[in-house]
Design a protein around this motif. Structure first.
Motif, PDB file in Angstrom:
ATOM      1  N   GLN A  90      11.639  15.696  78.602  1.00 45.08           N
ATOM      2  CA  GLN A  90      12.950  16.431  78.831  1.00 45.08           C
ATOM      3  C   GLN A  90      13.366  16.551  80.141  1.00 45.08           C
ATOM      4  N   GLY A  91      12.591  16.353  80.983  1.00 46.53           N
ATOM      5  CA  GLY A  91      12.676  16.690  82.555  1.00 46.53           C
ATOM      6  C   GLY A  91      12.048  18.220  82.640  1.00 46.53           C
ATOM      7  N   PRO A  92      11.774  18.541  84.035  1.00 41.14           N
ATOM      8  CA  PRO A  92      11.214  19.954  84.286  1.00 41.14           C
ATOM      9  C   PRO A  92      11.992  20.929  83.772  1.00 41.14           C
ATOM     10  N   GLY A  93      13.262  20.717  84.349  1.00 39.42           N
ATOM     11  CA  GLY A  93      14.092  21.830  84.084  1.00 39.42           C
ATOM     12  C   GLY A  93      14.347  22.569  82.530  1.00 39.42           C
ATOM     13  N   ARG A  94      14.852  21.579  81.731  1.00 35.27           N
ATOM     14  CA  ARG A  94      14.990  21.706  80.473  1.00 35.27           C
ATOM     15  C   ARG A  94      13.652  22.074  79.644  1.00 35.27           C
ATOM     16  N   ALA A  95      12.512  21.468  80.166  1.00 33.26           N
ATOM     17  CA  ALA A  95      11.229  21.666  79.384  1.00 33.26           C
ATOM     18  C   ALA A  95      10.926  22.909  79.750  1.00 33.26           C
ATOM     19  N   PHE A 110      10.103  26.129  76.987  1.00 38.78           N
ATOM     20  CA  PHE A 110       8.753  26.666  76.896  1.00 38.78           C
ATOM     21  C   PHE A 110       9.122  28.137  77.051  1.00 38.78           C
ATOM     22  N   ALA A 111       9.857  28.646  78.175  1.00 38.65           N
ATOM     23  CA  ALA A 111       9.810  29.881  78.482  1.00 38.65           C
ATOM     24  C   ALA A 111      10.563  30.773  77.221  1.00 38.65           C
ATOM     25  N   THR A 112      11.043  30.136  76.425  1.00 41.65           N
ATOM     26  CA  THR A 112      11.636  30.880  75.036  1.00 41.65           C
ATOM     27  C   THR A 112      10.806  31.185  74.012  1.00 41.65           C
ATOM     28  N   ARG A 113       9.605  30.464  74.159  1.00 41.76           N
ATOM     29  CA  ARG A 113       8.521  31.141  73.399  1.00 41.76           C
ATOM     30  C   ARG A 113       7.297  31.763  73.871  1.00 41.76           C
ATOM     31  N   GLU A 114       7.405  32.056  75.089  1.00 42.82           N
ATOM     32  CA  GLU A 114       6.415  32.583  75.961  1.00 42.82           C
ATOM     33  C   GLU A 114       6.893  33.649  76.691  1.00 42.82           C
ATOM     34  N   GLU A 115       6.181  34.912  76.701  1.00 44.96           N
ATOM     35  CA  GLU A 115       6.319  35.794  77.894  1.00 44.96           C
ATOM     36  C   GLU A 115       5.545  35.452  79.205  1.00 44.96           C
TER      37      GLU A 115
END
Length: 367
Positions: free
Chosen positions: A348-353, A357-362
């Motif tokens: 996906q590229g670093p930005g989107r990835a 990832f941040a939506t499922r992690e604190e």
């Protein structure tokens, strides 16, 4: 030019040390680029080539060159590693000035004049220029300057001190510099033996020992990226490679700690030590990594030692966000999550990835 009432004379001799090991494909071109340098600022050069037990005919090629040009001296020795080869070469040199060339690289048309001229003007202990990485893709030559090299060489800085330019500690290459030979020998600058990353330790010694050095904007070296994948920097997935990198970082930390400078240590931990770690983060989760469990354990211990245990979390480093996140996952001992993140970045590229990832992690502050 008069400095302190004395005229600085043109240096008599520039010594060039070339360590050689199984580079038959490249060494003739490298020596040609050395021997055809214009000698505007020195009277002469001597080229000391140390063949470190080559088995591919490299020594024979150098002998042919030496037979035609008396400036070239060939020394042969049993295979002992590049550090010992360089030390052998240094001991055989006699010049006022000292520089190094790796035998699979080439010099640009006028590599040395600006550095020697600067040293004559300032009397500094050494001068350092910029370098371009040279690759060949589908027969097309491509050049680029690494981001840190570009930052360090955007402007000329004469009679510089390392406290005034701490990021210069990231310039860990011996071949884009010319040294006053007496400075090198008087300070016993030493390449660690049997490691692929010997330059960082020696250059850290040099920067810390120098009263002043000159930083130039000129490109003075063409750093070839070899297509045969034999370069040390292209073998990150080997356990021995990781161990040597960790040892080099550890020695560098000890040297900078000995300087007593908190400013240098902060720069080292936040901007210099992290530079190449992303390659090891990636290597830790690829199928071809040697002894993956041991590799992971060594990598995690190193992340703890150099950053978290030292009170400088990797989140405080200046590398890109994706790399900071990779390090945090290593610190958390989450190998599967690291593999997932790297797959997402590749797809996906670093930005989107990273956002996904941040939506499922604190994530901690800084990520």
């Amino acid at each position: 030019m008069r400095v302190g009432g004395f005229r600085r004379r043109k240096p008599r001799l520039l010594s060039v040390v070339v360590p050689v090991y199984n580079v038959a494909e490249y060494v003739a071109d490298s020596l040609h680029s050395i021997l055809h340098q214009p000698l505007r600022e020195v009277c002469a050069i001597e080229v000391v080539v140390v063949d470190d037990g080559s088995t591919d005919g490299s020594a024979e090629i150098v002998k042919e060159v030496a037979a035609k040009d008396p400036r070239v001296t060939l020394i042969t020795q049993p295979n002992s590693g590049v550090s010992i080869a360089r030390h052998t070469g240094i001991e055989a040199t006699t010049g006022d000035l000292l520089t190094f060339v790796d035998p699979d690289d080439i010099l640009p048309r006028d590599a040395w004049s600006s550095m020697v001229k600067s040293l004559r003007r300032t009397g500094s202990d050494f001068a350092v220029g910029s370098a371009e990485r040279l690759t060949v893709v589908n027969g097309e030559e491509r050049r680029y300057v690494t981001p840190l090299m570009r930052r360090n060489h955007t402007r000329t800085r004469l009679r510089c001190r390392i406290e005034d330019a701490p990021l210069m500690l990231a310039d860990v290459f011996v071949w884009n510099k010319i040294f006053q030979r007496a400075f090198w020998t008087d300070n016993d600058i030493t390449f660690p033996e049997r490691t692929r990353y010997q330059d960082q330790v020696a250059l850290t010694q040099a920067f810390l020992a120098a009263k002043t050095f000159d930083v130039l904007t000129d490109v003075v070296y063409d750093w070839r990226v070899r297509s045969d994948q034999s370069s040390a920097t292209q073998k990150r997935a080997q356990v021995a490679n990781l161990i040597e990198r960790i040892d080099t970082k550890r020695q560098t930390v000890e040297l900078v700690a000995g300087s007593g400078s908190g400013k240098l240590m902060r720069t080292l931990r936040t901007e210099i030590l992290p530079i190449d770690m992303w390659e090891h983060f990636r290597a830790a989760v690829i199928p071809t990594t040697e002894d993956p469990d041991r590799y992971w354990s060594l990598l995690r211990d190193a992340v703890h030692e150099f950053w978290y245990d030292a009170g400088v979390p990797f989140e405080e480093t200046t590398v890109p966000r994706g790399q900071r996140l990779m390090a945090w996952l290593v610190w958390q001992d989450r190998r599967d999550a690291l593999a997932d993140l790297i797959t997402m970045i590749d797809e996906q590229g670093p930005g989107r990835a990273i956002e996904a990832f941040a939506t499922r992690e604190e994530l901690p502050v800084g990520l």
